[in-house]
Motif scaffolding. Structure first.
Motif, short mmCIF file in Angstrom:
data_model
loop_
_atom_site.label_atom_id
_atom_site.label_comp_id
_atom_site.label_asym_id
_atom_site.label_seq_id
_atom_site.Cartn_x
_atom_site.Cartn_y
_atom_site.Cartn_z
N ASP A 106 0.85 -1.19 0.00
CA ASP A 106 0.00 0.00 0.00
C ASP A 106 0.89 1.24 0.00
N PRO A 107 1.01 1.95 -1.13
CA PRO A 107 1.92 3.10 -1.18
C PRO A 107 1.61 4.18 -0.16
N LEU A 108 0.35 4.28 0.27
CA LEU A 108 -0.03 5.30 1.24
C LEU A 108 0.53 5.02 2.63
N GLN A 109 1.13 3.87 2.82
CA GLN A 109 1.71 3.53 4.11
C GLN A 109 3.18 3.92 4.22
N GLY A 110 3.70 4.64 3.23
CA GLY A 110 5.01 5.27 3.33
C GLY A 110 6.16 4.32 3.57
N ALA A 111 6.97 4.60 4.59
CA ALA A 111 8.17 3.82 4.86
C ALA A 111 7.84 2.36 5.15
N ALA A 112 6.68 2.10 5.74
CA ALA A 112 6.29 0.72 6.02
C ALA A 112 6.11 -0.06 4.72
N ALA A 113 5.60 0.62 3.67
CA ALA A 113 5.44 -0.04 2.38
C ALA A 113 6.80 -0.38 1.77
N PHE B 266 -3.57 6.88 -5.30
CA PHE B 266 -2.33 7.66 -5.32
C PHE B 266 -1.92 7.97 -6.75
N SER B 267 -1.17 9.04 -6.91
CA SER B 267 -0.64 9.42 -8.22
C SER B 267 0.81 8.96 -8.30
N PRO B 268 1.14 8.04 -9.17
CA PRO B 268 2.48 7.44 -9.14
C PRO B 268 3.61 8.40 -9.46
N ASP B 269 3.32 9.57 -10.04
CA ASP B 269 4.39 10.53 -10.32
C ASP B 269 4.71 11.42 -9.13
N TRP C 81 9.69 3.38 -5.44
CA TRP C 81 10.19 3.01 -6.78
C TRP C 81 11.70 2.76 -6.73
N GLU C 82 12.40 3.55 -5.94
CA GLU C 82 13.84 3.35 -5.80
C GLU C 82 14.15 1.98 -5.21
N ALA C 83 13.39 1.59 -4.19
CA ALA C 83 13.61 0.29 -3.56
C ALA C 83 13.34 -0.85 -4.54
N ILE C 84 12.26 -0.75 -5.31
CA ILE C 84 11.93 -1.82 -6.25
C ILE C 84 12.97 -1.89 -7.36
N GLU C 85 13.45 -0.73 -7.80
CA GLU C 85 14.52 -0.71 -8.79
C GLU C 85 15.76 -1.42 -8.25
N GLU C 86 16.12 -1.13 -7.00
CA GLU C 86 17.29 -1.77 -6.38
C GLU C 86 17.09 -3.28 -6.23
N ALA D 77 9.29 5.98 -15.11
CA ALA D 77 10.16 5.22 -16.01
C ALA D 77 11.40 6.02 -16.38
N ALA D 78 11.27 7.34 -16.50
CA ALA D 78 12.41 8.18 -16.84
C ALA D 78 13.38 8.31 -15.68
N ASP D 79 12.85 8.47 -14.48
CA ASP D 79 13.69 8.73 -13.30
C ASP D 79 14.28 7.45 -12.70
N PHE D 80 13.73 6.28 -13.08
CA PHE D 80 14.24 5.00 -12.60
C PHE D 80 14.45 4.08 -13.80
N PRO D 81 15.47 4.36 -14.59
CA PRO D 81 15.63 3.66 -15.88
C PRO D 81 15.90 2.17 -15.76
N ALA D 82 16.33 1.70 -14.59
CA ALA D 82 16.55 0.27 -14.41
C ALA D 82 15.30 -0.45 -13.91
N LEU D 83 14.24 0.29 -13.63
CA LEU D 83 12.98 -0.29 -13.19
C LEU D 83 12.15 -0.68 -14.40
#
Length: 293
Positions: free
Chosen positions: A105-112, A137-140, A148-153, A191-197
């Motif tokens: 749930d993206p609305l749960q912030g750091a817990a997500a 939520f708005s994904p942008d 998104w950074e965590a999932i990319e990693e 997609a632009a800001d996380f090119p490896a995602l």
């Protein structure tokens, strides 16, 4: 992490969009009003509340593999979702046929963010499913960039609902579910800001089909899954792209239980697509993206 044992030579297709709707002991992915409205909208006659075990048996019987997931929209809907930990752990018992995706749930912030990491590292999630309209939520929005950074990693793909939404259809105000969050162009920044995602745009993105095609054409890390609609109703521009410039970037998905994979495959074979394009759409493109085989 359980190793997948999917035999690509033994299966005919990989369905990248399959919903777990029940945990088998009383919890459903949606409240009853939304469940009933979506069933009426899609006129589905199949099992509307499949469990992980039901899906494993069904797809094994039809010599297909399936990407399975739920959607955690707990905050926005006020309805506790099915546990993605449980989905992944139960799917791990069927590594020959199921590819588990997590949902947070993206609305749960750091817990997500923390849960996303645990789902991959401890429970074998091979990707993530998001539904911006359902999850509210708005994904942008850069508030969600740590996710998104965590999932990319973690090196796994993220699949996002885009376009029209059958959940809430026909209810007053659509039960407050906002379609604009599912405009695929909101994912262009991601997609632009996380090119490896690797970003998968789920469904024909009506009424924003041109945006989805443009993004998948422009960005190497953007793909389109063709779930949620019978192929006979695909916008003509999507059929042209799937058979041409995007033939290596489109993926078979049914949106089961709302559409059966057998119906989808029968209908896609009626489209004006060259026969050599279909193996990529049905299996090869997904196998490559998911790192199978």
């Amino acid at each position: 992490m359980t190793e997948l044992t999917i035999d690509l030579d033994a299966i005919t297709a990989i369905d990248v969009h399959v919903h777990v709707e029940s945990d088998g002991h009383g919890c459903l992915s949606l409240d009853q009003e939304l469940m009933d409205a979506s069933a009426a909208h899609f006129r589905s006659s199949d099992n509307r509340t499949p469990t992980v075990e039901f899906l494993a048996d069904r797809y094994r019987e039809h010599a297909m593999a399936a990407v399975v997931f739920t959607v955690d929209a707990t905050t926005n809907l006020g309805h506790p979702g099915i546990s993605s930990v449980e989905v992944c752990d139960r799917a791990a018992r069927h590594p020959d046929v199921l590819v588990p995706f997590g949902s947070v749930d993206p609305l749960q912030g750091a817990a997500a963010v923390d849960l996303a990491r645990r789902l991959v590292r401890e429970h074998g999630a091979r990707g993530f499913k998001f539904h911006p309209s359902l999850q509210g939520f708005s994904p942008d929005d850069q508030a969600f960039y740590p996710l998104w950074e965590a999932i990319e990693e973690l090196g796994v793909p993220a699949l996002f609902h885009t376009g029209q939404n059958g959940i809430g259809a026909g209810l007053p105000g659509g039960r407050g579910i906002k379609l604009r969050y599912s405009n695929p162009i909101l994912l262009d920044d991601v997609a632009a800001d996380f090119p490896a995602l690797q970003v998968i745009l789920a469904h024909p993105s009506v009424p924003w089909q041109a945006e989805a095609i443009s993004m998948a054409t422009h960005k190497a890390n953007v793909h389109i899954d063709l779930s949620g609609w019978s192929p006979r109703y695909f916008p003509p521009e999507l059929v042209r792209a799937a058979g041409g410039m995007l033939r290596h970037k489109v993926l078979f998905g049914s949106d089961y239980p709302l559409i059966s994979p057998e119906r989808w495959i029968a209908d896609v074979q009626q489209l004006d697509l060259r026969p050599e394009v279909l193996p990529g759409i049905l299996k090869d493109n997904a196998a490559r993206l998911l790192g199978l085989g």
